[in-house]
Scaffold this motif. Structure first.
Motif, PDB file in Angstrom:
ATOM      1  N   TYR A 122     -64.100  62.624 -52.339  1.00 19.43           N
ATOM      2  CA  TYR A 122     -63.407  62.580 -51.088  1.00 19.43           C
ATOM      3  C   TYR A 122     -62.173  63.526 -51.267  1.00 19.43           C
ATOM      4  O   TYR A 122     -61.336  63.094 -51.892  1.00 19.43           O
ATOM      5  N   ASP A 126     -56.416  63.953 -43.948  1.00 21.08           N
ATOM      6  CA  ASP A 126     -57.650  62.923 -44.302  1.00 21.08           C
ATOM      7  C   ASP A 126     -57.041  62.191 -45.365  1.00 21.08           C
ATOM      8  O   ASP A 126     -56.158  62.479 -46.301  1.00 21.08           O
ATOM      9  N   ASN A 182     -59.098  63.903 -39.382  1.00 18.26           N
ATOM     10  CA  ASN A 182     -60.123  64.755 -38.856  1.00 18.26           C
ATOM     11  C   ASN A 182     -61.322  64.166 -38.472  1.00 18.26           C
ATOM     12  O   ASN A 182     -62.226  64.841 -37.577  1.00 18.26           O
ATOM     13  N   HIS A 183     -61.705  62.959 -39.056  1.00 21.63           N
ATOM     14  CA  HIS A 183     -62.714  62.198 -38.898  1.00 21.63           C
ATOM     15  C   HIS A 183     -62.714  60.817 -39.082  1.00 21.63           C
ATOM     16  O   HIS A 183     -62.112  60.606 -40.015  1.00 21.63           O
ATOM     17  N   HIS A 185     -63.457  59.052 -45.075  1.00 25.22           N
ATOM     18  CA  HIS A 185     -62.095  59.920 -45.120  1.00 25.22           C
ATOM     19  C   HIS A 185     -61.131  59.146 -44.473  1.00 25.22           C
ATOM     20  O   HIS A 185     -59.893  59.182 -44.621  1.00 25.22           O
ATOM     21  N   THR A 215     -55.068  62.756 -34.286  1.00 28.33           N
ATOM     22  CA  THR A 215     -56.441  62.895 -34.411  1.00 28.33           C
ATOM     23  C   THR A 215     -56.955  63.469 -32.823  1.00 28.33           C
ATOM     24  O   THR A 215     -56.082  63.612 -31.956  1.00 28.33           O
ATOM     25  N   SER A 273     -65.316  64.163 -34.517  1.00 27.59           N
ATOM     26  CA  SER A 273     -64.850  65.322 -35.600  1.00 27.59           C
ATOM     27  C   SER A 273     -64.028  66.283 -35.144  1.00 27.59           C
ATOM     28  O   SER A 273     -64.072  66.686 -33.944  1.00 27.59           O
ATOM     29  N   ASN A 321     -63.282  69.209 -42.382  1.00 21.39           N
ATOM     30  CA  ASN A 321     -63.802  68.013 -42.987  1.00 21.39           C
ATOM     31  C   ASN A 321     -65.380  68.216 -43.473  1.00 21.39           C
ATOM     32  O   ASN A 321     -65.626  68.730 -44.350  1.00 21.39           O
ATOM     33  N   ASP A 322     -66.236  67.257 -42.762  1.00 20.97           N
ATOM     34  CA  ASP A 322     -67.503  67.092 -43.517  1.00 20.97           C
ATOM     35  C   ASP A 322     -68.511  68.571 -43.484  1.00 20.97           C
ATOM     36  O   ASP A 322     -69.102  68.755 -44.437  1.00 20.97           O
ATOM     37  N   SER A 345     -64.316  68.454 -46.827  1.00 22.22           N
ATOM     38  CA  SER A 345     -64.063  66.769 -47.257  1.00 22.22           C
ATOM     39  C   SER A 345     -64.803  66.310 -48.353  1.00 22.22           C
ATOM     40  O   SER A 345     -64.558  65.100 -48.670  1.00 22.22           O
TER      41      SER A 345
END
Ligand code: FEO
Length: 394
Positions: free
Chosen positions: A34, A48, A77-78, A83, A101, A148, A162-163, A222
């Motif tokens: 993470y 995050d 971010n998410h 996160h 955010t 996101s 992020n992801d 992330s």
């Protein structure tokens, strides 16, 4: 605890989850990370957080660099809890920092965390000055949740998406170029199991970011390793996967009760091989569904084989099709075969499921009652050859 400085004043302060083996239905035999990032400037920002059980690990890393109470902003971010899970304890620990955010992010965080925060809502194009450097934000709805967004460090040319562009791999190293070539394979499994249904949106977002003309020296996702050696490679891979770029490869996904379907599968495999196509047998009871999705990513054709059970497909096929249809692996040609005792029904049920979900299914089928004899095995072999020709457009 080892902290890693990506560029001057920018640190990785995340956590390594060596032992997670199931990530909401996705097998993670190599664990994950993470990733959280700390930026120390005139203002200090945490980008995050980490999954809740790893809060202390992250805080330990932050504490080696600065007093955590000095953090001015936390960027979320998410919303997903791997996160944002440590957001409540972070906020409690360091006072009441502003949480930056997206609009949907704020709603999601309040619902997930069941508390309010001091928010600063951002949208695409908004920037934040930290002193010597600044950051910009890009909303990325549905990549992969509605909330996101990406954060971009303008002077340092680092994208924190992020992801997107992540991989599920735990490692003592932080950079992709430090661990060898297998990272791209982990990235392809991650794409197939998380981002594949969003392929059209990914192409649009990449196009939008390319048109912004922003230089990117590093992509810091992330999960997993950071892309610093030619980060354009992972962007190009996302373009290729999203566009459905595939090899001359057909995979056979099957299950078997008493060996009849397996006998057919092996005869079909010989037929595919005869046509010079790359192929692989994937027995459902021996292969995790998320590994099969990775195999599907660059295959042009997919064959499903099932024994008939109670006039329908075998339960493992039903489980796999339920998982697969949500990931929308479009652009493939599907073929079907079955063994049965008296009435059959597996192929019929599989076809119905595939066609209802708008997959292209070949008309021809291969069906065998009880145990395939030598003539039926020859037919299965020919079925494999014909399917290869159909997929290759010969
Ligand atoms: Fe890694 Fe969508 O959370």
């Amino acid at each position: 605890m080892k902290t890693v400085e990506l560029k001057k004043g920018i640190y990785w302060v995340g956590a390594i989850d060596w032992n997670v083996r199931d990530f909401h239905g996705y097998s993670t035999p190599f664990g994950t990370t993470y990733n959280a990032y700390l930026i120390v400037d005139e203002k200090t920002v945490l980008v995050d957080t980490v999954k809740a059980p790893f809060f202390s690990e992250m805080l330990g890393r932050i504490s080696e660099i600065i007093d955590p109470s000095k953090i001015d902003y936390v960027i979320a971010n998410h919303v997903e809890v791997d996160h944002s899970g440590s957001l409540p304890p972070v906020v409690e620990k360091i006072g009441n920092p502003t949480v930056i955010t997206s609009e949907r992010g704020a709603k999601g965080l309040e619902k997930y965390c069941q508390r309010s925060f001091q928010f600063k809502i951002v949208k695409t194009g908004d920037t934040l000055s930290l002193g010597r450097r600044s950051m910009a934000f890009v909303e990325a709805p549905m990549l992969h949740w509605p909330d996101s967004m990406f954060t971009y460090l303008k002077e340092d040319h680092i994208l924190m998406p992020n992801d997107a562009f992540g991989q599920h791999i735990a490692s003592s190293q932080r950079y992709e170029d430090e661990v060898g070539g297998e990272v791209m394979q982990h990235a392809s499994k991650y794409f197939a199991n998380i981002l594949w249904p969003l392929a059209p949106l990914i192409l649009k977002k990449i196009d939008e970011v390319v048109k912004m003309g922003i230089p990117i020296d590093m992509i810091a996702p992330s999960h997993g390793l950071i892309w610093r050696r030619d980060p354009g490679r992972i962007v190009q891979a996302y373009v290729d996967w999203s566009q459905g770029k595939a090899r001359d490869k057909i995979i056979i996904i099957y299950d078997t009760m008493w060996g009849s379907t397996e006998g057919m599968a092996k005869a079909i495999l010989r037929g595919l091989t005869e046509e010079g196509i790359e192929t692989k047998l994937l027995l459902l009871k021996a292969t995790h569904r998320s590994d099969i999705l990775e195999e599907m990513l660059e295959a042009k054709g997919i064959l499903f084989g099932s024994p008939t059970l109670n006039n329908g497909m075998f339960p493992t096929l039903g489980d796999f099709l339920t998982y697969m249809k949500g990931l929308k692996p479009m652009g493939k040609v599907f073929g079907l075969f079955e063994s049965y005792g008296w009435g059959g029904g597996a192929v019929k049920e599989m076809r119905k499921t595939l066609e209802e979900n708008k997959f292209e299914v070949w008309d021809k089928e291969c069906r065998v009652q009880y145990l395939p004899d030598s003539s039926e095995l020859k037919n299965a072999f020919q079925f494999g050859r014909d399917f290869a020709k159909r997929v290759l457009g010969k």
